[in-house]
Design a protein around this motif. Structure first.
Motif, PDB file in Angstrom:
ATOM      1  N   PRO A  50       0.828  -1.206   0.000  1.00  0.00           N
ATOM      2  CA  PRO A  50       0.000   0.000   0.000  1.00  0.00           C
ATOM      3  C   PRO A  50       0.862   1.256   0.000  1.00  0.00           C
ATOM      4  CG  PRO A  50       0.035  -0.982   2.186  1.00  0.00           C
ATOM      5  CD  PRO A  50       0.786  -1.918   1.286  1.00  0.00           C
ATOM      6  N   MET A  51       0.810   2.017  -1.086  1.00  0.00           N
ATOM      7  CA  MET A  51       1.660   3.191  -1.215  1.00  0.00           C
ATOM      8  C   MET A  51       0.929   4.503  -0.943  1.00  0.00           C
ATOM      9  SD  MET A  51       4.523   1.949  -1.737  1.00  0.00           S
ATOM     10  CE  MET A  51       4.967   0.231  -1.890  1.00  0.00           C
ATOM     11  N   ASP A  52      -0.398   4.452  -0.879  1.00  0.00           N
ATOM     12  CA  ASP A  52      -1.157   5.678  -0.707  1.00  0.00           C
ATOM     13  C   ASP A  52      -0.960   6.288   0.675  1.00  0.00           C
ATOM     14  OD1 ASP A  52      -3.038   7.552  -1.861  1.00  0.00           O
ATOM     15  OD2 ASP A  52      -4.486   6.821  -0.398  1.00  0.00           O
ATOM     16  N   ASN A  53      -0.431   5.518   1.618  1.00  0.00           N
ATOM     17  CA  ASN A  53      -0.214   6.032   2.970  1.00  0.00           C
ATOM     18  C   ASN A  53       1.145   6.704   3.138  1.00  0.00           C
ATOM     19  OD1 ASN A  53      -2.708   4.931   4.294  1.00  0.00           O
ATOM     20  ND2 ASN A  53      -1.841   3.040   3.525  1.00  0.00           N
ATOM     21  N   PHE A  54       1.973   6.657   2.102  1.00  0.00           N
ATOM     22  CA  PHE A  54       3.279   7.309   2.177  1.00  0.00           C
ATOM     23  C   PHE A  54       3.182   8.768   1.742  1.00  0.00           C
ATOM     24  CE2 PHE A  54       4.813   2.931   2.100  1.00  0.00           C
ATOM     25  CZ  PHE A  54       5.903   2.993   2.960  1.00  0.00           C
ATOM     26  N   PHE A  55       3.648   9.671   2.620  1.00  0.00           N
ATOM     27  CA  PHE A  55       3.732  11.089   2.294  1.00  0.00           C
ATOM     28  C   PHE A  55       5.196  11.441   2.046  1.00  0.00           C
ATOM     29  CE2 PHE A  55      -0.368  10.600   4.020  1.00  0.00           C
ATOM     30  CZ  PHE A  55      -1.151  11.630   3.519  1.00  0.00           C
ATOM     31  N   VAL A  56       5.425  12.380   1.139  1.00  0.00           N
ATOM     32  CA  VAL A  56       6.765  12.598   0.590  1.00  0.00           C
ATOM     33  C   VAL A  56       7.280  13.996   0.900  1.00  0.00           C
ATOM     34  CG1 VAL A  56       8.173  12.535  -1.503  1.00  0.00           C
ATOM     35  CG2 VAL A  56       6.164  11.044  -1.300  1.00  0.00           C
ATOM     36  N   SER A  57       8.511  14.072   1.350  1.00  0.00           N
ATOM     37  CA  SER A  57       9.256  15.328   1.399  1.00  0.00           C
ATOM     38  C   SER A  57      10.437  15.197   0.445  1.00  0.00           C
ATOM     39  CB  SER A  57       9.767  15.626   2.816  1.00  0.00           C
ATOM     40  OG  SER A  57      10.721  16.695   2.786  1.00  0.00           O
ATOM     41  N   ASP A  58      10.311  15.826  -0.721  1.00  0.00           N
ATOM     42  CA  ASP A  58      11.426  15.805  -1.672  1.00  0.00           C
ATOM     43  C   ASP A  58      12.573  16.686  -1.195  1.00  0.00           C
ATOM     44  OD1 ASP A  58      10.522  14.000  -3.666  1.00  0.00           O
ATOM     45  OD2 ASP A  58       9.139  15.520  -4.418  1.00  0.00           O
ATOM     46  N   LYS A  59      12.249  17.699  -0.404  1.00  0.00           N
ATOM     47  CA  LYS A  59      13.276  18.618   0.092  1.00  0.00           C
ATOM     48  C   LYS A  59      14.272  17.894   0.988  1.00  0.00           C
ATOM     49  CE  LYS A  59      13.771  23.061   2.510  1.00  0.00           C
ATOM     50  NZ  LYS A  59      13.014  24.182   3.148  1.00  0.00           N
ATOM     51  N   TYR A  60      13.763  17.032   1.861  1.00  0.00           N
ATOM     52  CA  TYR A  60      14.632  16.310   2.798  1.00  0.00           C
ATOM     53  C   TYR A  60      14.736  14.825   2.474  1.00  0.00           C
ATOM     54  CZ  TYR A  60      14.977  20.497   5.617  1.00  0.00           C
ATOM     55  OH  TYR A  60      15.248  21.771   6.041  1.00  0.00           O
ATOM     56  N   LYS A  61      14.114  14.417   1.359  1.00  0.00           N
ATOM     57  CA  LYS A  61      14.180  13.021   0.916  1.00  0.00           C
ATOM     58  C   LYS A  61      13.687  12.065   2.006  1.00  0.00           C
ATOM     59  CE  LYS A  61      17.728  13.594  -2.619  1.00  0.00           C
ATOM     60  NZ  LYS A  61      17.453  15.045  -2.744  1.00  0.00           N
TER      61      LYS A  61
END
Length: 319
Positions: A50-61
């Protein structure tokens, strides 16, 4: 033998504190590794990611697997402030995320998802299932002691009226007695009963999908694929402020910005949790232990320890 209870990290000097934090993370990861090794052939997580529960910060990876009632608002608001360079309170965060939300992993292409899964630092936050269910109940239903008649509690008591069936009442055909055990409220000339904690517990531990449409009382392990994704940091709600500081500073490489990090504070909810559980038979706690066994085992919580504390509390009252 029951798994060890999560231990707060003791900070006795910078170097000693760092060593304690590292040891605690090693302990938590080893429990996950052991669980996944033993359950690899039967664990249902192996059939989905399940990937929909992952939130992303591209700034801090950073990838954060978010599950409700585990300190998710505190964690999400911090991640949001770091990503966008803001300093919103939790209330302000909810307002702004409606128009400028955090990105989910599913908003990226498959290749971009895999790149982030393989290279970003991954965070998950767990909570003692017994404590989490009390938090769920008070937040969504309130009960006779904590019903404040806000929109959420009214809506969910109305929506889940059929949970009362688990304690022997069919609300569609019978009227419940207006006693202190079955408080009620009226909306649009209709009477609705406050769902008791016992009915809620029996519903969420029932072997059916009928009442399992709310992720807030789902297993963390059902929505965060701990046996398929190697998480870099496992935080606990019980030590959340310390854990978030450790993860974002030492693992994700955040520098400064002390004013937006949560502060550790003494937790006052233990007695409230025991007071609520003493309202139901001990066998109901065993139902929770069976239903949430994966979360107990993965994250090192102990239902037996809570039962012991409850028995000690009850024995004091008897004396």
């Amino acid at each position: 033998m029951a798994p060890p209870q999560p231990r707060p990290v003791k900070l006795g000097g910078k170097q000693n504190g760092k060593m304690e934090e590292d040891r605690e993370q090693t302990r938590r990861k080893e429990m996950v590794e052991e669980y996944c090794k033993n359950k690899s052939s039967s664990n249902k997580l192996s059939r989905r990611r399940p990937m929909d529960n992952f939130f992303v910060s591209d700034k801090y990876k950073v990838l954060y697997c978010k599950i409700g009632k585990t300190g998710s608002t505190t964690t999400s608001a911090l991640l949001y402030n770091l990503e966008y360079g803001t300093n919103y309170s939790q209330q302000e965060y909810w307002k702004h995320t409606a128009t400028v939300p955090m990105k989910r992993l599913t908003s990226y292409t498959k290749d971009e998802q895999m790149l982030r899964l393989n290279t970003y630092k991954k965070l998950v936050v767990s909570r003692n299932p017994l404590e989490r269910l009390v938090s769920d109940y008070l937040f969504f239903f309130g009960g006779k002691e904590h019903f404040v008649s806000n929109g959420r509690q009214v809506r969910d008591n109305m929506k889940y009226q059929d949970m009362m069936e688990t304690i022997g009442w069919n609300v569609s055909s019978e009227k419940l007695p207006y006693t202190e055990d079955y408080d009620f409220f009226k909306r649009n000339n209709e009477t609705y009963h406050l769902v008791p904690f016992l009915a809620f517990i029996r519903a969420v531990t029932h072997d059916t999908d009928r009442w399992h449409d709310n992720k807030h009382w789902a297993l963390v392990s059902d929505f965060c694929p701990l046996c398929q994704v190697q998480f870099d940091f496992i935080a606990h709600t019980e030590t959340l402020a310390t854990d978030l500081n450790t993860f974002f500073r030492n693992v994700a490489g955040v520098k400064g910005q002390e004013n937006i990090f949560p502060r550790a504070r003494e937790r006052q909810g233990k007695k409230k949790i025991l007071d609520i559980y003493r309202q139901i038979p001990l066998k109901e706690i065993q139902r929770i232990e069976k239903k949430y066994k994966a979360d107990f085992d993965l994250f090192g919580y102990s239902a037996e320890e809570t039962i012991l504390q409850l028995l000690q509390l009850l024995s004091k009252d008897i004396v």
